[in-house]
Design an enzyme around this catalytic site. Structure first.
Site, short mmCIF file in Angstrom:
data_model
loop_
_atom_site.label_atom_id
_atom_site.label_comp_id
_atom_site.label_asym_id
_atom_site.label_seq_id
_atom_site.Cartn_x
_atom_site.Cartn_y
_atom_site.Cartn_z
N CYS A 1 0.82 -1.21 0.00
CA CYS A 1 0.00 0.00 0.00
C CYS A 1 0.85 1.26 0.00
CB CYS A 1 -0.93 -0.02 1.22
SG CYS A 1 -1.93 1.46 1.32
N CYS B 1 -1.63 1.72 -2.99
CA CYS B 1 -2.60 2.81 -2.79
C CYS B 1 -1.98 4.21 -2.79
CB CYS B 1 -3.33 2.66 -1.46
SG CYS B 1 -3.38 1.03 -0.75
N LYS C 1 -0.08 5.35 -6.01
CA LYS C 1 -1.13 5.37 -7.04
C LYS C 1 -1.98 6.62 -6.93
CE LYS C 1 -4.96 3.90 -6.15
NZ LYS C 1 -5.67 2.66 -5.98
N ALA D 1 11.87 -14.04 5.50
CA ALA D 1 11.71 -15.02 6.57
C ALA D 1 10.93 -16.21 6.04
CB ALA D 1 10.98 -14.39 7.75
N TYR E 1 -9.58 -3.04 -11.02
CA TYR E 1 -9.45 -1.65 -10.63
C TYR E 1 -8.06 -1.08 -10.89
CZ TYR E 1 -7.15 -2.55 -6.08
OH TYR E 1 -6.27 -2.90 -5.11
N GLU F 1 -7.48 2.18 -13.18
CA GLU F 1 -6.86 3.35 -12.55
C GLU F 1 -5.63 3.81 -13.32
OE1 GLU F 1 -8.21 2.62 -7.90
OE2 GLU F 1 -6.28 1.84 -8.55
N HIS G 1 -27.18 21.37 -0.34
CA HIS G 1 -27.36 21.92 -1.68
C HIS G 1 -26.40 23.08 -1.93
CE1 HIS G 1 -29.51 22.79 -5.34
NE2 HIS G 1 -29.58 24.05 -4.99
N GLU H 1 -26.35 15.21 -2.73
CA GLU H 1 -27.75 15.43 -2.34
C GLU H 1 -28.69 14.51 -3.13
OE1 GLU H 1 -29.72 19.23 -3.53
OE2 GLU H 1 -27.82 19.66 -4.54
#
Ligand code: FAD
Length: 460
Positions: free
Chosen positions: A42, A47, A50, A114, A179, A183, A437, A442
């Site tokens: 990540c 993430c 990216k 490991a 995804y 992306e 609004h 909304e």
């Protein structure tokens, strides 16, 4: 004599780091091994970098859209090397922060691969030392799966290398429909590359709501991304002016880079799982129960290695729950239902819960509410884009069971819908909520008219 610890964590990514810190906080003596960089996928090559590239790619539209609001912007110039250098600096900073957090928590970090020698012994490959552990947590994550071996495979990059390209490719072909593929298509498109997306299935984003898939594909195509479906890359050949990609229908496309984003597989290979008698799940991850416990009672596994839901917040939650369960004496199962998630494509996608098709398969009555509209900003910018929203409601109980958004800030919106859905909100609760609004969100509380009702026929 080898060192002894209460907990040995293999892999310092999202799940492993969280589990190590919390376990140490409960008083356990903890050691964590990392073979590459602290922070894991990540932080280092997922993430975070990216999203930084996504931000960079979105300035393209901002410069263009500014004109409709009265701005004159000189022709913008983009420098890939600056972006990558700044991104790398930020990733270095984050790696230092993760390391410092582990140090502060008194977790011993060993920079080594490991492997398990037996159910209680771990070997550090960098030094050959062994460590005895009362408990072991496997958090080794996943790696890109490049599919079957094709001719010219050596010319193909994965998302790992995409973060370190020397220059921005003028033309790139990305194979994949998930995804990560979508992306990166948006990133390269926004930064100015000519992008071709090739996917073997009917449509991109398999597993997402069908209308989300169709809507996003249309939006990508409007932006100039060429989407080719029902085809695969059969070979890649180096030619004078780039790479010639052969597709399954014998079409050839010449590009400068070829990237495969064809899924990820759990990092189980060479870990010594057989030596410890650890069983795998049918999909190839480590099999665990709701407490992330494997079939060997003192060995647990969290995150992508378990092939449950491969997302950072899920790995973190599993790691934390493991520490609470084993060292905090608070048995904590992880609830994997209603996980909100975003795709940082352009435009963005945010989804949670059931798709329309899943709801129809599972529930007796399903109500659908839908809206497609032009985002307000596009009225002056003139950009040809539409936002799509769909709410899936259990027609018997009025409970919200799914929400699907394609449009700006969909990721931010779906996080908050996630809270409402965790609280078992009904459609009536949404309707009773006052709108903010003018916003796009909304729309979520003002969709009054059902666009469809599906009633399942009684089984004959
Ligand atoms: C390009 C990309 C974009 C992504 N974007 C998102 C996003 O936007 N949102 C989101 O939620 N998720 C995203 N993800 C998924 C997310 O990164 C993972 O779900 C998450 O990192 C999983 O955490 P983990 O702890 O299971 O494993 P990882 O974070 O992968 O950590 C595992 C670590 O173990 C180390 N390791 C492996 N084997 C050994 C060994 N034998 N010895 C020592 N160390 C070892 C690895 O080097 C690695 O550092 C993305 C992934 C990719 C690839």
């Amino acid at each position: 004599m080898s060192e002894e610890v209460d907990l040995f964590v293999i892999g310092a990514g999202s799940g492993g780091v969280r589990a190590a810190r919390i376990s140490s906080g409960y008083g356990a003596k903890v050691m964590i091994a990392e073979e590459y960089r602290v922070g894991g996928t990540c932080v280092i090559r997922g993430c975070v970098p990216k999203k930084l590239l996504v931000y960079a790619s979105r300035f393209h539209d901002e410069f263009e859209d500014a004109a409709g609001f009265g701005w004159t912007v000189p022709a913008p110039k983009f420098d890939w090397a600056t972006l990558i250098a700044n991104k790398d600096k930020e990733i270095d900073r984050l790696e230092r922060a993760y390391t410092a957090n582990l140090d502060r928590a008194k977790v011993k970090i060993v920079k080594s691969r490991a492997v398990l020698l037996d159910p209680h012994t771990v070997k550090l490959m960098a030094t050959g030392e062994t460590v005895r552990a009362k408990h072991i947590l496997i958090a080794t994550g996943g790696a890109p799966s490049m599919g079957k071996d094709i001719e010219g495979r050596e010319h193909v990059i994965s998302s790992n290398e995409a973060f370190h390209l020397k220059e921005l490719p003028k033309r790139i072909l990305i194979q994949g429909g998930g995804y990560i593929a979508v992306e990166f298509a948006g990133i390269f498109n926004g930064l100015g590359s000519e992008v071709t997306l090739v996917y073997r299935g009917d449509n991109i984003l398999r597993g997402f709501d069908d209308e989300v898939r169709t809507h996003l594909r249309g939006e990508l195509e409007k932006r100039g991304i060429k989407v080719i479906t029902k085809k695969i890359v059969e070979g890649v050949e180096k030619v004078d002016h780039g790479l010639c990609v052969g597709l399954s229908d014998h079409e050839n496309i010449v590009v400068d880079k070829v990237m495969f984003a064809t899924g990820r597989r759990p990092n189980v290979k060479g870990l010594g799982l057989e030596a410890s008698g650890i069983k795998l799940s049918p999909t190839g991850g480590i099999a665990v129960d709701e407490y992330s416990q494997t079939n060997v009672p003192h060995i647990y596994a969290v995150g992508d290695i378990t092939d449950r839901i491969a997302l950072t917040p899920v790995a973190i939650r599993e790691g934390h729950a493991f520490a609470d369960t084993v060292f905090g004496k608070k048995p904590t199962p992880v609830d994997h239902t209603n996980v909100p998630t975003a795709v940082f494509s352009e435009p963005e996608v945010g989804v949670i819960g059931l798709t329309e098709a899943q709801a129809c398969a599972q529930l007796a009555k399903v109500d659908i509410y839908k809206s497609t509209f032009r985002p307000m900003k596009a009225t002056l910018s003139g950009r040809d884009t539409r936002t799509f929203m769909k709410l899936v409601v259990d027609g018997t109980t009025d409970r919200m069971v799914g929400a699907h958004i394609v449009g700006p800030d969909a990721g931010e919106m779906i996080q908050l819908i996630g809270i409402a859905m965790k609280m078992k909100a009904t459609k009536a609760d949404f309707d009773a909520t006052m709108a903010v609004h003018p916003t796009a969100a909304e729309e979520l509380v003002t969709m009054r008219d059902k666009t469809a009702t599906h009633v399942r026929q009684a089984a004959e």
